[in-house]
Design a protein around this motif. Structure first.
Motif, PDB file in Angstrom:
ATOM      1  N   PRO A  31       0.818  -1.225   0.000  1.00 29.28           N
ATOM      2  CA  PRO A  31       0.000   0.000   0.000  1.00 29.28           C
ATOM      3  C   PRO A  31       0.852   1.276   0.000  1.00 29.28           C
ATOM      4  N   LYS A  32       1.957   1.247   0.744  1.00 25.89           N
ATOM      5  CA  LYS A  32       2.845   2.415   0.819  1.00 25.89           C
ATOM      6  C   LYS A  32       3.404   2.747  -0.559  1.00 25.89           C
ATOM      7  N   TRP A  33       3.874   1.718  -1.260  1.00 29.24           N
ATOM      8  CA  TRP A  33       4.478   1.940  -2.577  1.00 29.24           C
ATOM      9  C   TRP A  33       3.425   2.313  -3.628  1.00 29.24           C
ATOM     10  N   GLU A  34       2.214   1.763  -3.466  1.00 27.41           N
ATOM     11  CA  GLU A  34       1.131   2.155  -4.383  1.00 27.41           C
ATOM     12  C   GLU A  34       0.795   3.635  -4.228  1.00 27.41           C
ATOM     13  N   GLN A  35       0.802   4.126  -2.978  1.00 30.83           N
ATOM     14  CA  GLN A  35       0.535   5.529  -2.738  1.00 30.83           C
ATOM     15  C   GLN A  35       1.647   6.410  -3.310  1.00 30.83           C
ATOM     16  N   LEU A  36       2.903   5.969  -3.150  1.00 33.20           N
ATOM     17  CA  LEU A  36       4.034   6.699  -3.719  1.00 33.20           C
ATOM     18  C   LEU A  36       3.927   6.765  -5.247  1.00 33.20           C
ATOM     19  N   MET A  37       3.520   5.653  -5.849  1.00 35.56           N
ATOM     20  CA  MET A  37       3.355   5.600  -7.304  1.00 35.56           C
ATOM     21  C   MET A  37       2.307   6.624  -7.757  1.00 35.56           C
ATOM     22  N   LYS A  38       1.179   6.683  -7.047  1.00 37.20           N
ATOM     23  CA  LYS A  38       0.114   7.623  -7.412  1.00 37.20           C
ATOM     24  C   LYS A  38       0.565   9.067  -7.230  1.00 37.20           C
ATOM     25  N   THR A  39       1.324   9.324  -6.173  1.00 40.35           N
ATOM     26  CA  THR A  39       1.824  10.682  -5.920  1.00 40.35           C
ATOM     27  C   THR A  39       2.692  11.170  -7.062  1.00 40.35           C
ATOM     28  N   HIS A  40       3.587  10.309  -7.535  1.00 46.22           N
ATOM     29  CA  HIS A  40       4.481  10.691  -8.634  1.00 46.22           C
ATOM     30  C   HIS A  40       3.724  10.775  -9.961  1.00 46.22           C
ATOM     31  N   ALA A  41       2.728   9.925 -10.133  1.00 44.89           N
ATOM     32  CA  ALA A  41       1.928   9.977 -11.364  1.00 44.89           C
ATOM     33  C   ALA A  41       1.176  11.298 -11.464  1.00 44.89           C
ATOM     34  N   LYS A  42       0.696  11.823 -10.325  1.00 41.18           N
ATOM     35  CA  LYS A  42      -0.022  13.085 -10.330  1.00 41.18           C
ATOM     36  C   LYS A  42       0.885  14.258 -10.667  1.00 41.18           C
ATOM     37  N   LYS A  43       2.186  14.072 -10.531  1.00 42.33           N
ATOM     38  CA  LYS A  43       3.156  15.107 -10.906  1.00 42.33           C
ATOM     39  C   LYS A  43       3.435  15.089 -12.415  1.00 42.33           C
ATOM     40  N   GLY A  44       2.740  14.178 -13.109  1.00 39.81           N
ATOM     41  CA  GLY A  44       2.967  14.062 -14.542  1.00 39.81           C
ATOM     42  C   GLY A  44       4.055  13.083 -14.899  1.00 39.81           C
ATOM     43  N   GLU A  45       4.506  12.282 -13.923  1.00 34.50           N
ATOM     44  CA  GLU A  45       5.578  11.327 -14.181  1.00 34.50           C
ATOM     45  C   GLU A  45       5.018   9.979 -14.616  1.00 34.50           C
ATOM     46  N   ARG A  46       5.729   9.354 -15.541  1.00 35.56           N
ATOM     47  CA  ARG A  46       5.448   7.957 -15.867  1.00 35.56           C
ATOM     48  C   ARG A  46       6.347   7.128 -14.963  1.00 35.56           C
ATOM     49  N   VAL A  47       5.750   6.207 -14.180  1.00 39.92           N
ATOM     50  CA  VAL A  47       6.495   5.503 -13.131  1.00 39.92           C
ATOM     51  C   VAL A  47       6.852   4.082 -13.575  1.00 39.92           C
TER      52      VAL A  47
END
Length: 894
Positions: free
Chosen positions: A476-492
């Protein structure tokens, strides 16, 4: 037939059945021939070409030119052939300028045709056959391989690691991975991943597909049709000058007729002589030099822009840029670099930033702004080794010294990341590999390390998370980190590894079922151009709105837009929402939103039209085929020169040589300078033309000899005025020009103050010259001497008035007095020309002048000085009045 079909929403078997084709056999040669005859060749339709004579003739279709030609005919009948010749030359030069500004639709369509494939591999009668792309028909089974251009729109039946380069069509910055299963019927163009489109190219892998559309029914054909159907818009300047020309022509003709009637009824001039005088009024009043001066000013603007990395393909577009109030810009390659860049790395220990942009391996991996020592973080070291090893791309310099990648852009930027480490990242041999495939969304490599063998894995984070078998790993922690970076316009991208025994020589998916250790996430963006951020800020200061119109995903577009200063990072309008809007609703939405995502070519075109419906002068930037219709429809289309397609360039009015968004700001600046200098030129020409007309009109009213002959008037207008006013084209940009809002499209060419100034100066010059003329006649001077002094007085007062017009309201003798050397050059040239017409015998014969004694030159010099001083006093008074009004408005608003 196939235009309305949504083949992407149907199962492959149903498509084969509907198009009556077998995958293994393809069409028979006989059936292919029949379909070719029925549907026509797979090519775009040719546009009917306009006859050369018609192209030339339409440039004489102007009211002012009609008046001039009529004057030429009458003077010819009266035997004044010099007048006839000069007037005819003016009309011909004007038409020639117009002809060379002919619209570019034919070139735009030709540019699209160059994109199409020449040959195609198809299956006919069960055999693989190479045919001309123009002979491909609906129902053909097409075989696609890396490097091929797709010959028509194709519904994919088979896709093996198939990646297609679609950025010219859709605006996507990365290659698109294809599959074969059916999609929702509302899927937008950029997401139709079971289709391959005509004009795109195969980046990697292979595939088989069935042709669903050819020629004008393809997506590129629809764009071609959109370009052909888009109506060419007149620039604001052309609209203004056209309206101004009609108004002036009607006024001049009407006034000339009234003066002729007055002369017949109340004066005893011979009919032929009176007609010649009236023609003199018309020739004096018509600013026949204005079209030539306008073209010269615009041409100088074009030359200046070329020196600032912008090629302007249509003269009036230079000025139009100065009135632009909204810029609709593509994202990929225009506001961004179109080079994928790693900006962040997240491991279980730390979150790192990565400096540098693009594929150039310059920059650092940073933690709290300090360069990271890779040896101190074993997890980071393994992650870098993983992304470098689990990679099929290559990164190297080309012949011109630029860093370039071969292969997938995402993998290319991962190589750049590894090269930014403080120590070299090893390059161990890869012994085995699981290639990336969309069905499992990851790639794995078996590497022989020094003490053990390791499987490195990278891929979609959700797939990597599911593989991880590691104590302490919190999904769950890493999924949240992934979403945070995706919202910055990043492809993760997710990265992992697994240690295996030294005896391992091959790997398969089963080897990743246990023992996989998570290394971290890598955030990738197509970064904004640094100069684009500054350019957007400059646009905002100049009152120009910048709208991002992109085919990219809404989250990415919003995030990148926010970084650039476009939008708030949250609100954006998607293409599927635009589809549901009426034109009126879109006009409102176009004003409310700054970011538009997942747009198609038709959306871009509708948005440009919506901006224009909001009374905005619109510039549209872009580089792909998908941008071409909107580029053509916009008031100014701006194409990228380096990464732009030929189609985009040919459909645009301006091409940026350096693909730098900042160059657009330079262009706006130049456009505003050009328009200001044009107004200064009008402020100079019209009073002098009106003064000449006033002299002749007054002479008819008073029943005296003409102060100037028609041929002398032509000398003043076509030599003196054009020569002197040309200097105003070189005036520098006025202070504050880039902080004032754009002028509205309906702004008249002549403001109330300009009309006052024209009348004031015309009466000042005309009245003063007439008074001097009558005084000399009363004192018994010879008529030829009086006319020669009058001619020189008109010209010299123009020269003095030129210095008044260098600034609308500022004092002439300011710190920029010597900034425009052209003013002094043309003034000197003008004096030489006046000496030439006054003292050279054959000029005396042609223009009916007399050599003057030195003392006679005091008359024009004193008259010129009086005009200069009086106008400067008027400017001081007007400036004070304007400032008082602004102060009162400011006080009232507070």
């Amino acid at each position: 037939m196939n235009e309305e079909q949504k083949w992407f929403s149907k199962d492959a078997g149903d498509v084969l059945k509907e198009l009556d084709t077998e995958k293994s056999q393809g069409l028979s040669e006989e059936e292919a021939k029949r379909r070719l005859e029925h549907y026509g060749k797979n090519e775009l339709p040719e546009e009917d070409k306009e006859p050369l004579l018609k192209k030339v003739a339409k440039h004489f279709n102007d009211v002012l030119i009609y008046v001039l030609l009529a004057a030429a005919v009458i003077t010819g009948i009266l035997g004044h052939y010099i007048d006839t010749a000069v007037i005819a030359v003016v009309a011909i030069v004007n038409a020639a300028i117009g002809y060379f500004q002919e619209n570019k639709a034919e070139k735009a369509l030709a540019g699209i045709k160059k994109m199409l494939s020449l040959f195609a591999n198809v299956r006919r009668d069960g055999d693989r056959t190479e045919v001309a792309a123009t002979d491909v028909v609906v129902g053909d089974i097409v075989l696609l391989n890396a490097g091929d251009k797709v010959p028509a729109d194709v519904r994919l039946l088979k896709a093996e690691n198939l990646n297609v380069e679609e950025s010219p069509l859709t605006g996507e910055s990365t290659t698109v991975e294809k599959h074969t299963y059916a999609l929702d019927s509302e899927t937008v163009l950029a997401d139709r991943k079971n289709m391959a489109f005509s004009g795109t190219s195969i980046a990697s892998g292979s595939g088989v597909g069935i042709v669903t559309a050819t020629g004008e029914d393809t997506e590129i054909g629809k764009i071609n049709q959109s370009i052909a159907e888009v109506e060419d818009l007149q620039t604001p300047l052309i609209k203004q000058t056209s309206q101004f020309g009609k108004m002036v022509a009607i006024a001049i003709v009407g006034f000339s007729v009234l003066m002729y009637i007055f002369g017949l009824l109340f004066r005893d001039y011979p009919l032929g002589e009176l007609l010649l005088y009236v023609i003199g009024i018309a020739v004096a009043a018509i600013p026949e030099g204005l079209p030539a001066i306008l073209s010269i000013i615009l041409a100088i603007g074009v030359q200046n822009m070329a020196g600032r990395n912008a090629i302007v393909r249509n003269l009036p577009s230079v000025e139009t840029l100065g009135s632009v109030s909204i810029i609709g810009s593509d994202k990929t390659g225009t506001l961004t670099k179109n080079e994928m860049t790693v900006t962040s790395v997240v491991t279980s220990e730390r979150e790192y930033d990565v400096s540098g942009t693009g594929y150039v391996p310059e920059g650092d991996i940073l933690y709290k702004d300090e360069v990271v020592r890779t040896e101190e973080d074993p997890t980071l070291k393994d992650l870098l080794l993983s992304v470098k090893t689990c990679n099929d791309a290559s990164l190297k310099k080309d012949e011109e010294g630029r860093w370039d990648i071969k292969g997938d852009p995402t993998e290319g930027c991962l190589l750049t990341l590894a090269a930014k480490a403080d120590i070299p990242v090893a390059s161990p041999d890869v012994e085995a590999k699981i290639p990336f495939d969309s069905s499992y969304k990851y790639m794995a490599t078996l590497v022989d390390a020094t003490e053990e063998k390791v499987i490195y894995i990278k891929g979609a984070p959700d797939r990597i998370f599911d593989m991880v078998d590691q104590e302490g790993f919190k999904k769950p922690k890493w999924e949240q980190l992934m979403k945070t970076h995706a919202k910055k316009g990043e492809r993760v991208i997710g990265v992992a590894m697994k240690k295996v025994s030294k005896e391992t020589t091959s790997i398969d998916h089963g080897d990743l079922d246990d023992g996989v250790m998570f290394l971290g996430l890598v955030g990738i963006v197509d970064p904004p151009r640094e100069e684009a951020m500054a350019a957007v800020k400059a646009c905002n200061q100049a009152g120009i709105q910048v709208k991002m119109i992109t085919g990219d995903h809404v989250d990415t577009a919003s995030a990148i837009g926010y970084q650039l200063g476009i939008g708030d990072g949250r609100h954006a309008l998607e293409g599927k929402e635009i589809d549901t809007m009426s034109d009126d609703e879109l006009v409102k939405a176009a004003n409310e939103y700054d970011v538009f995502a997942r747009t198609t070519p038709q959306h871009k075109l509708r948005l440009v039209q919506a901006f224009q419906q909001n009374d905005k002068t619109c510039a549209m930037t872009g580089d792909g085929v998908n941008d071409a219709p909107a580029l053509k429809r916009a008031d100014v289309g701006v194409a990228m020169g380096i990464k732009g397609t030929e189609v985009a360039k040919e459909a645009s009015e301006m091409v940026l040589v350096d693909d730098n968004f900042k160059t657009i700001v330079n262009a706006v600046e130049e456009g505003r300078r050009v328009y200001d200098n044009l107004k200064k030129t009008i402020l100079f020409i019209l009073p002098t033309n009106a003064a000449e007309a006033f002299l002749i009109t007054a002479a008819i009213f008073l029943g005296i000899m003409m102060p100037l002959t028609p041929v002398q008037i032509l000398w003043v207008n076509m030599v003196s005025s054009v020569t002197v006013s040309l200097a105003l084209a070189f005036e520098q940009l006025d202070k504050g020009a880039m902080t004032r809002p754009p002028r509205p499209p309906n702004t008249p060419l002549l403001s109330g103050y300009y009309i006052f100034r024209i009348i004031f100066v015309a009466l000042l010059i005309g009245g003063g010259t007439l008074a001097m003329n009558l005084s000399m006649i009363d004192q018994g001077y010879d008529q030829a001497i009086v006319n020669t002094v009058t001619l020189n007085t008109i010209v010299i007062t123009q020269m003095f008035h030129l210095f008044n017009c260098r600034s609308e309201l500022e004092f002439a003798f300011n710190k920029d007095f010597f900034s425009n050397k052209a003013v002094f050059v043309v003034s000197g040239l003008l004096i030489l020309l006046q000496l030439f017409i006054t003292y050279v015998p054959f000029m005396n014969t042609i223009f009916e002048t007399e050599p003057l004694q030195a003392g006679y030159w005091l008359f024009p010099i004193i008259m010129g000085a009086i005009v200069f001083i009086v106008v400067e006093i008027e400017k001081v008074i007007t400036k004070q009045v304007v400032n008082n009004k602004r102060y009162k408005r400011k006080e009232g608003s507070t």
